[in-house]
Design a protein around this motif. Structure first.
Motif, PDB file in Angstrom:
ATOM      1  N   LEU A  22      10.983  11.444  -1.606  1.00 48.95           N
ATOM      2  CA  LEU A  22      10.287  11.920  -3.089  1.00 48.95           C
ATOM      3  C   LEU A  22      10.764  12.904  -3.819  1.00 48.95           C
ATOM      4  N   PRO A  23      11.232  14.103  -3.002  1.00 46.24           N
ATOM      5  CA  PRO A  23      11.621  15.465  -3.602  1.00 46.24           C
ATOM      6  C   PRO A  23      13.020  15.405  -4.362  1.00 46.24           C
ATOM      7  N   PHE A  24      13.828  14.190  -4.002  1.00 47.21           N
ATOM      8  CA  PHE A  24      15.043  13.936  -4.852  1.00 47.21           C
ATOM      9  C   PHE A  24      15.010  12.741  -5.711  1.00 47.21           C
ATOM     10  N   LEU A  75       1.898   6.850  -6.829  1.00 52.28           N
ATOM     11  CA  LEU A  75       0.694   7.653  -7.307  1.00 52.28           C
ATOM     12  C   LEU A  75       1.020   9.205  -6.976  1.00 52.28           C
ATOM     13  N   ILE A  76       1.770   9.387  -5.788  1.00 56.06           N
ATOM     14  CA  ILE A  76       2.305  10.742  -5.343  1.00 56.06           C
ATOM     15  C   ILE A  76       3.125  11.073  -6.556  1.00 56.06           C
ATOM     16  N   ALA A 108       0.873  -1.171   0.020  1.00 55.24           N
ATOM     17  CA  ALA A 108       0.200  -0.229  -0.069  1.00 55.24           C
ATOM     18  C   ALA A 108       0.976   1.383  -0.061  1.00 55.24           C
ATOM     19  N   SER A 109       1.930   1.190   0.699  1.00 54.16           N
ATOM     20  CA  SER A 109       2.765   2.326   0.831  1.00 54.16           C
ATOM     21  C   SER A 109       3.373   2.495  -0.517  1.00 54.16           C
ATOM     22  N   LEU A 110       4.028   1.588  -1.224  1.00 49.93           N
ATOM     23  CA  LEU A 110       4.514   1.690  -2.621  1.00 49.93           C
ATOM     24  C   LEU A 110       3.607   2.306  -3.494  1.00 49.93           C
ATOM     25  N   LYS A 160       5.277  14.462 -11.485  1.00 50.66           N
ATOM     26  CA  LYS A 160       5.805  14.345 -12.864  1.00 50.66           C
ATOM     27  C   LYS A 160       4.852  15.156 -13.700  1.00 50.66           C
ATOM     28  N   SER A 161       3.530  15.021 -13.583  1.00 47.47           N
ATOM     29  CA  SER A 161       2.461  15.643 -14.236  1.00 47.47           C
ATOM     30  C   SER A 161       2.404  17.156 -14.264  1.00 47.47           C
ATOM     31  N   LEU A 162       2.859  17.484 -12.979  1.00 46.62           N
ATOM     32  CA  LEU A 162       2.747  18.923 -12.849  1.00 46.62           C
ATOM     33  C   LEU A 162       3.808  19.970 -13.914  1.00 46.62           C
TER      34      LEU A 162
END
Length: 236
Positions: A135-137, A56-57, A49-51, A62-64
């Motif tokens: 995530l940010p890196f 998803l996040i 679930a965490s993966l 990437k789509s922003l």
């Protein structure tokens, strides 16, 4: 980035093990090893679930658009630095729990459902924290971050094994004190980089000032807490 992800992964994985390993040992002690499968199943579902949540996040990031992406990543970094600060605040309480074997497995209601939920929430929460931390890196240093996460997880397993098989338990506070100092440094860097993402026109001076604003007071409070504990021990 590999060292940062290794430290974060080690800490989060170690916390998972501090809950699940004593519980598995307790089931063996009361001759209910048949219930262990619910811990393993809950852990697997929690990790899965965490993966999925992390993917998803990451795909949303990437789509922003470029400007919005900077805003989002900067906000994530600030959230991560706040999460690190929260973790640091909890360190003192965690050390006290560890001194009492860290987790009272006998206090858990021994049912298949409760074991599944406890293991699921434990793995999901800690794994999602690792995802948010990295995530940010991830886009720029995917290999080093994944390597650091795997190395941290393996190191946590080794330390937990030694924790139960040797006298390492007597010096476990040293591990958590060291982790706290490293987390303060990581939190300060993350906070500074998050501010820089939100205000790119301000330059590196704002980033460095933000690191100091975060790091110095946090380090002061941590050292003050250690000195208070030391003074109490000396007065006993």
């Amino acid at each position: 980035m590999m060292l940062t992800s290794l430290i974060i992964s080690f800490r989060e994985c170690f916390e998972m093990l501090l809950i699940l390993v004593p519980l598995l040992a307790y089931l063996t002690k009361i001759d209910r090893k048949d219930l262990s499968k619910y811990i393993y199943f809950g852990s697997f579902i929690g990790l899965l679930a965490s993966l999925v949540s992390g993917v998803l996040i990451f795909n949303q990031v990437k789509s922003l658009e470029f400007a919005v992406k900077d805003l989002f990543e900067g906000s994530i970094m600030l959230f991560v630095s706040a999460l690190i600060l929260y973790s640091i605040i909890l360190i003192k309480k965690q050390r006290k729990e560890i001194a009492k074997t860290s987790f009272d497995a006998s206090a858990v209601k021994i049912t298949a459902y409760s074991l599944f939920i406890l293991s699921f929430l434990t793995i999901f929460r800690e794994s999602l924290e690792i995802t948010l931390f990295t995530l940010p890196f991830l886009a720029n240093s995917a290999f080093s971050i994944v390597s650091g996460i795997l190395s941290g997880a393996i190191l946590a397993i080794v330390v937990m094994y030694l924790f139960y098989r040797t006298s390492l338990k007597l010096s476990i506070n040293v591990i958590f004190n060291t982790l706290t100092i490293l987390l303060i440094a990581i939190g300060a860097v993350t906070f500074g980089e998050g501010i820089a993402e939100l205000f790119p026109s301000m330059g590196q001076s704002l980033e460095k000032a933000s690191m100091l604003i975060y790091g110095i007071p946090t380090l002061y409070l941590f050292i003050k807490s250690l000195l208070k504990e030391y003074a109490k021990k000396q007065n006993k």
